[in-house]
Motif scaffolding. Structure first.
Motif, PDB file in Angstrom:
ATOM      1  N   SER A  45      37.983   7.865  26.224  1.00  0.00           N
ATOM      2  CA  SER A  45      38.181   8.949  27.396  1.00  0.00           C
ATOM      3  C   SER A  45      39.104   9.738  26.904  1.00  0.00           C
ATOM      4  O   SER A  45      39.922   9.555  26.016  1.00  0.00           O
ATOM      5  N   VAL A  46      39.258  11.096  27.670  1.00  0.00           N
ATOM      6  CA  VAL A  46      39.989  12.203  27.271  1.00  0.00           C
ATOM      7  C   VAL A  46      41.591  11.780  27.645  1.00  0.00           C
ATOM      8  O   VAL A  46      42.320  12.088  26.633  1.00  0.00           O
ATOM      9  N   MET A  47      41.869  11.224  28.728  1.00  0.00           N
ATOM     10  CA  MET A  47      43.197  10.851  29.103  1.00  0.00           C
ATOM     11  C   MET A  47      43.778   9.793  27.973  1.00  0.00           C
ATOM     12  O   MET A  47      44.877   9.949  27.586  1.00  0.00           O
ATOM     13  N   THR A  48      42.864   9.083  27.551  1.00  0.00           N
ATOM     14  CA  THR A  48      43.418   7.857  26.840  1.00  0.00           C
ATOM     15  C   THR A  48      43.844   8.506  25.277  1.00  0.00           C
ATOM     16  O   THR A  48      44.876   8.183  24.586  1.00  0.00           O
ATOM     17  N   ILE A  50      44.737  11.753  24.852  1.00  0.00           N
ATOM     18  CA  ILE A  50      46.118  12.472  25.181  1.00  0.00           C
ATOM     19  C   ILE A  50      47.366  11.494  25.055  1.00  0.00           C
ATOM     20  O   ILE A  50      48.207  11.502  24.611  1.00  0.00           O
ATOM     21  N   ARG A  51      47.149  10.258  25.758  1.00  0.00           N
ATOM     22  CA  ARG A  51      48.317   9.085  25.804  1.00  0.00           C
ATOM     23  C   ARG A  51      48.585   8.725  24.448  1.00  0.00           C
ATOM     24  O   ARG A  51      49.793   8.586  24.080  1.00  0.00           O
ATOM     25  N   ASP A 138      41.483   1.392  29.176  1.00  0.00           N
ATOM     26  CA  ASP A 138      41.658   2.412  28.109  1.00  0.00           C
ATOM     27  C   ASP A 138      41.357   1.902  26.931  1.00  0.00           C
ATOM     28  O   ASP A 138      42.061   1.264  26.202  1.00  0.00           O
TER      29      ASP A 138
END
Length: 164
Positions: A45-48, A50-51, A138
């Protein structure tokens, strides 16, 4: 397992022109690859992504890239039975002292696992993210083998040639 779908990486802009290289991981080593072994750390995922790329401090400049993946075989570390067969636990995967173990012993247990899995024919592993704020949903895919052809096909999505 086999993975087919989109993957994401949040790259340091310094390395954005070579989004398929794995050179940084080869040069420095990572949680799931020893020094000298190239790896692409991707997220589902995109948010993972970035994290993962911004684990220390405030968000830094980042280039987000997407990849079309059709890769296998993938070792699934979310399967406790598979982990047990490899003689490693979920706690060992999550251990935040892997860098210290790499410095002290030459390799962290997670890096030795990666070498064994690659030697056994795995192209990579699915593993949960251990970045701050991540949950068990994630997931990352760490690849040791990738290319333009099946069964390890990975294609950068850059239809407009933005990365040159």
């Amino acid at each position: 397992m086999h993975y087919a779908g989109l993957l994401y990486r949040a790259l340091n802009p310094v390395y954005a022109r070579e989004p398929l290289s794995g050179e940084g991981a080869r040069r420095y080593g990572g949680r799931f690859n020893p020094k000298g072994m190239p790896a692409l750390y991707t997220s589902q995922s995109v948010m993972t992504a970035i994290r993962e790329a911004n684990q220390i401090g405030t968000l830094q400049p980042t280039t987000l890239a997407a990849y079309e993946a059709d890769v296998g075989p993938i070792f699934d570390t979310t399967d406790p039975a598979a982990l047990g067969e490899e003689g490693i636990t979920a706690e060992q995967l999550a251990a935040d002292d892997w860098r210290l173990k790499m410095l002290a012993d030459g390799k962290a247990p997670t890096q030795a696992l990666a070498e064994r899995l690659k030697a056994a024919g795995y192209a990579g592993m699915q593993v949960r993210s251990f970045a701050k704020g991540a949950t068990g949903h994630d997931l990352n895919l760490v690849l040791w083998v990738w290319g333009a052809q099946s069964p390890t096909r990975l294609r950068l999505v850059d239809d407009e040639g933005r990365l040159g």
